[in-house]
Design an enzyme around this catalytic site. Structure first.
Site, short mmCIF file in Angstrom:
data_model
loop_
_atom_site.label_atom_id
_atom_site.label_comp_id
_atom_site.label_asym_id
_atom_site.label_seq_id
_atom_site.Cartn_x
_atom_site.Cartn_y
_atom_site.Cartn_z
CD GLU A 295 2.78 -12.53 15.89
OE1 GLU A 295 2.50 -11.35 16.18
OE2 GLU A 295 2.48 -13.50 16.61
CG ASN B 284 2.32 1.33 -4.99
OD1 ASN B 284 3.22 1.22 -4.17
ND2 ASN B 284 1.84 0.31 -5.67
N GLY B 285 0.17 5.25 -4.51
CA GLY B 285 -0.46 6.50 -4.95
C GLY B 285 0.10 7.69 -4.18
CB SER C 147 -7.82 -6.70 -4.37
OG SER C 147 -8.55 -5.52 -4.64
NE ARG D 14 -8.54 -0.49 4.43
CZ ARG D 14 -8.02 0.72 4.42
NH1 ARG D 14 -8.20 1.53 5.43
NH2 ARG D 14 -7.30 1.13 3.39
CG HIS E 6 0.34 1.41 -9.35
ND1 HIS E 6 0.12 1.15 -8.02
CD2 HIS E 6 -0.83 1.95 -9.82
CE1 HIS E 6 -1.11 1.52 -7.69
NE2 HIS E 6 -1.70 2.02 -8.75
CD GLU F 159 -12.46 -6.64 -3.09
OE1 GLU F 159 -11.24 -6.85 -2.95
OE2 GLU F 159 -13.32 -7.55 -3.03
CG ASN F 160 -7.10 -3.31 -6.63
OD1 ASN F 160 -6.09 -3.96 -6.39
ND2 ASN F 160 -7.58 -2.42 -5.77
CD1 TRP F 161 -11.76 -7.06 -10.93
CD2 TRP F 161 -10.97 -6.30 -12.89
NE1 TRP F 161 -11.06 -8.08 -11.53
CE2 TRP F 161 -10.57 -7.64 -12.73
CE3 TRP F 161 -10.58 -5.61 -14.05
CZ2 TRP F 161 -9.81 -8.32 -13.69
CZ3 TRP F 161 -9.83 -6.28 -15.00
CH2 TRP F 161 -9.45 -7.62 -14.82
CG ASP G 105 -2.18 0.77 1.01
OD1 ASP G 105 -2.33 1.39 -0.06
OD2 ASP G 105 -3.05 0.76 1.91
#
Ligand code: FPP
Length: 246
Positions: free
Chosen positions: A211, A30-31, A73, A198, A45, A75-77, A28
């Site tokens: 862990e 990159n943006g 993921s 998350r 990216h 969801e990334n679509w 997480d």
């Protein structure tokens, strides 16, 4: 004492005393990395791919047996089409540019995730990477691409039923054999960079006793020193697997 690694002057590092067999990364930030530099998100990216290469090399050096990267993921679509296209391009470019080194390193590459909605070009890359490295044994390199943890479990159940596995034969071990990570150790350590806390549908079944670390560092900034820092933090954790403290 200083020494040179990949031509860069670095501080000498002590080797962490306990290394996870399987480490998994939610890459997480990159943006935000790109935004800080006034660059488009897609540049973040691209920088993230360079980090993947660095991380694989260092995991190999440290004796890690499996490493997993959450690259795309399910969801990334829903991200802007241009960003989705870039991630697809980066995947194909990554396989093209890295496959020789991965193979030489003894990496067995697995692309874990659903094949639904992937283009023929991406499918051909997946096939190429997996076939070429299928007999390697030094380290598993999993790229979670079009991946969702719940979908993985649903797909595993479907295949178990198709294979005629009866209710009495279902066990945790059998389910494990139907997951994308069959034959690999479960993740000992899951790292999500950029400070977000998350798990975002990542390796839900496999990470039952992992862990977790949520460092502030952005994914493109992760280097060998940061990785050793993650491993050192992991080494300090008291893993009990549900047992009472002595
Ligand atoms: C999250 O950062 C990162 C992603 C959604 C994609 C991760 C992908 C790569 C590192 C490159 C692709 C690699 C391959 C091999 C295909 P974000 O964009 O959500 O960052 P932000 O939260 O700072 O906006």
């Amino acid at each position: 004492m200083a020494f040179h690694l990949f031509g860069k002057k670095r501080k000498a590092q002590t080797v962490p005393e306990k290394i996870p067999a399987h480490v998994a990364f939610i890459m997480d930030g990159n943006g935000r990395w790109a935004k800080k530099r006034g660059l488009p998100r897609t540049a973040g990216h691209r920088a993230g791919v360079i980090t993947i290469r660095r991380v694989i090399r260092h995991c190999c050096d440290r004796g890690v047996k499996a490493v997993t990267f959450y690259a795309f993921s399910t969801e990334n679509w829903s991200r802007p089409q241009q960003e989705v296209d870039t991630l697809m391009d980066l995947f194909v470019e990554f396989i093209d540019s890295e496959i020789d080194e991965l193979d030489a390193q003894g990496a067995r590459v697995r692309i874990i995730g659903s094949r639904q909605g992937l283009s023929e070009r991406v499918m051909a890359s997946i096939e190429k990477a997996q076939t070429r490295t299928q007999n390697n044994e030094r380290i598993f390199v999993n790229i979670a691409f079009n991946y969702g943890g719940r979908a993985e479990i649903a797909e595993a159940v479907q295949r178990m039923m198709r294979d005629g596995i009866g209710p009495d034969e279902v066990s945790e071990a059998v389910i494990g054999e139907y997951l994308y990570t069959a034959g690999q150790p479960d993740p000992d350590l899951v790292v999500r960079t950029s400070g977000e806390q998350r798990i975002s549908n990542f390796l839900l079944y496999q990470s039952a006793y992992a862990e977790y670390l949520f460092p502030e560092i952005l994914w493109p900034d992760v280097d060998e020193e940061a990785l050793d820092g993650f491993f050192a933090a992991y080494a300090k954790r008291d893993r009990r697997f549900g047992n009472a403290k002595e």
